[in-house]
Design a protein around this motif. Structure first.
Motif, PDB file in Angstrom:
ATOM      1  N   ALA A   6       0.850  -1.309  -0.041  1.00 21.15           N
ATOM      2  CA  ALA A   6       0.071  -0.016  -0.012  1.00 21.15           C
ATOM      3  C   ALA A   6       0.707   1.416  -0.168  1.00 21.15           C
ATOM      4  O   ALA A   6       1.783   1.368   0.806  1.00 21.15           O
ATOM      5  CB  ALA A   6      -0.835   0.038   1.160  1.00 21.15           C
ATOM      6  N   CYS A   7       0.411   2.198  -0.809  1.00 18.81           N
ATOM      7  CA  CYS A   7       1.170   3.398  -0.969  1.00 18.81           C
ATOM      8  C   CYS A   7       1.440   4.263   0.376  1.00 18.81           C
ATOM      9  O   CYS A   7       0.312   4.320   1.022  1.00 18.81           O
ATOM     10  CB  CYS A   7       0.662   4.240  -2.114  1.00 18.81           C
ATOM     11  N   PRO A   8       2.524   4.590   0.777  1.00 24.26           N
ATOM     12  CA  PRO A   8       2.601   5.549   2.094  1.00 24.26           C
ATOM     13  C   PRO A   8       1.901   6.896   1.925  1.00 24.26           C
ATOM     14  O   PRO A   8       1.719   7.446   2.933  1.00 24.26           O
ATOM     15  CB  PRO A   8       3.896   5.276   2.514  1.00 24.26           C
ATOM     16  N   ARG A   9       1.857   7.303   0.801  1.00 21.01           N
ATOM     17  CA  ARG A   9       1.535   8.637   0.733  1.00 21.01           C
ATOM     18  C   ARG A   9      -0.023   8.795   0.516  1.00 21.01           C
ATOM     19  O   ARG A   9      -0.267   9.810   1.196  1.00 21.01           O
ATOM     20  CB  ARG A   9       2.364   9.209  -0.836  1.00 21.01           C
ATOM     21  N   CYS A  10      -0.471   8.240  -0.518  1.00 23.53           N
ATOM     22  CA  CYS A  10      -1.645   8.250  -0.835  1.00 23.53           C
ATOM     23  C   CYS A  10      -2.677   7.407   0.014  1.00 23.53           C
ATOM     24  O   CYS A  10      -3.940   7.303   0.099  1.00 23.53           O
ATOM     25  CB  CYS A  10      -2.160   8.414  -2.311  1.00 23.53           C
ATOM     26  N   THR A  11      -2.048   6.077   0.321  1.00 24.72           N
ATOM     27  CA  THR A  11      -2.818   5.018   1.039  1.00 24.72           C
ATOM     28  C   THR A  11      -3.757   4.335   0.204  1.00 24.72           C
ATOM     29  O   THR A  11      -4.891   3.423   0.556  1.00 24.72           O
ATOM     30  CB  THR A  11      -3.285   5.369   2.329  1.00 24.72           C
ATOM     31  N   VAL A  66       6.925   2.007  -7.516  1.00 23.67           N
ATOM     32  CA  VAL A  66       6.051   3.491  -7.868  1.00 23.67           C
ATOM     33  C   VAL A  66       4.612   3.063  -7.717  1.00 23.67           C
ATOM     34  O   VAL A  66       3.858   2.044  -8.150  1.00 23.67           O
ATOM     35  CB  VAL A  66       6.432   3.673  -9.384  1.00 23.67           C
ATOM     36  N   CYS A  67       3.832   4.140  -7.093  1.00 24.78           N
ATOM     37  CA  CYS A  67       2.364   3.935  -6.687  1.00 24.78           C
ATOM     38  C   CYS A  67       1.793   4.275  -8.067  1.00 24.78           C
ATOM     39  O   CYS A  67       1.972   5.064  -8.710  1.00 24.78           O
ATOM     40  CB  CYS A  67       2.022   5.056  -5.819  1.00 24.78           C
ATOM     41  N   ASP A  68       0.681   3.345  -8.373  1.00 23.99           N
ATOM     42  CA  ASP A  68      -0.125   3.331  -9.535  1.00 23.99           C
ATOM     43  C   ASP A  68      -1.112   4.480  -9.407  1.00 23.99           C
ATOM     44  O   ASP A  68      -1.691   4.886 -10.551  1.00 23.99           O
ATOM     45  CB  ASP A  68      -0.734   1.997  -9.942  1.00 23.99           C
ATOM     46  N   VAL A  69      -1.261   5.254  -8.350  1.00 19.91           N
ATOM     47  CA  VAL A  69      -2.306   6.176  -8.300  1.00 19.91           C
ATOM     48  C   VAL A  69      -1.802   7.583  -8.251  1.00 19.91           C
ATOM     49  O   VAL A  69      -1.947   8.499  -9.207  1.00 19.91           O
ATOM     50  CB  VAL A  69      -3.163   5.856  -7.065  1.00 19.91           C
ATOM     51  N   CYS A  70      -0.772   7.769  -7.422  1.00 13.49           N
ATOM     52  CA  CYS A  70      -0.088   9.201  -7.137  1.00 13.49           C
ATOM     53  C   CYS A  70       1.388   9.061  -7.947  1.00 13.49           C
ATOM     54  O   CYS A  70       2.120  10.284  -7.691  1.00 13.49           O
ATOM     55  CB  CYS A  70      -0.219   9.524  -5.815  1.00 13.49           C
ATOM     56  N   HIS A  71       1.858   7.945  -8.273  1.00 18.55           N
ATOM     57  CA  HIS A  71       3.188   7.906  -8.807  1.00 18.55           C
ATOM     58  C   HIS A  71       4.150   8.347  -7.887  1.00 18.55           C
ATOM     59  O   HIS A  71       5.288   8.730  -8.393  1.00 18.55           O
ATOM     60  CB  HIS A  71       3.161   9.126  -9.895  1.00 18.55           C
ATOM     61  N   PHE A  72       4.129   8.336  -6.630  1.00 16.30           N
ATOM     62  CA  PHE A  72       4.908   8.356  -5.640  1.00 16.30           C
ATOM     63  C   PHE A  72       6.153   7.197  -5.833  1.00 16.30           C
ATOM     64  O   PHE A  72       5.791   5.876  -5.929  1.00 16.30           O
ATOM     65  CB  PHE A  72       4.453   8.112  -4.197  1.00 16.30           C
ATOM     66  N   ALA A  73       7.287   7.517  -5.874  1.00 16.06           N
ATOM     67  CA  ALA A  73       8.301   6.580  -6.188  1.00 16.06           C
ATOM     68  C   ALA A  73       9.234   6.549  -4.953  1.00 16.06           C
ATOM     69  O   ALA A  73      10.002   7.559  -4.280  1.00 16.06           O
ATOM     70  CB  ALA A  73       9.129   7.327  -7.336  1.00 16.06           C
TER      71      ALA A  73
END
Ligand SMILES: [Zn+2]
Length: 91
Positions: free
Chosen positions: A10-15, A44-51
């Motif tokens: 799970a993305c830590p930025r957008c969750t 890489v997050c597939d939603v917010c593209h946080f890498a």
């Protein structure tokens, strides 16, 4: 909740999104230098593209770019900033 097989988390930025391994361009300040390096492994997050880059990956990159001497270089730059705290009490 056992998706170790997919190797994502799970993305830590957008969750909301999932961070999965892929190649991306690393463009950040690292050890005081702006690095821009294409085709770096990251999650890489597939939603917010946080890498999120692994520390090992960055260290390897750094070695590639600067070889043995990055630490010295970095410290000498930092030392020029204002030597007062470094100079005190050493004799
Ligand atoms: Zn995200």
């Amino acid at each position: 909740m056992n998706d170790a097989k997919s190797n994502s988390y799970a993305c830590p930025r957008c969750t909301v999104g999932r961070c999965a391994p892929r190649k991306t361009t690393f463009a950040e300040v690292y050890h005081g230098h702006l690095l821009s390096v294409p085709n770096v492994s990251a999650f890489v997050c597939d939603v917010c593209h946080f890498a999120e880059f692994e520390q090992e990956t960055l260290e390897a990159l750094w070695q590639d770019l600067y070889g043995d001497g990055p630490q010295d270089d970095f410290q000498s730059v930092a030392g020029q900033k204002r030597g007062s705290t470094y100079g005190e009490g050493s004799n």
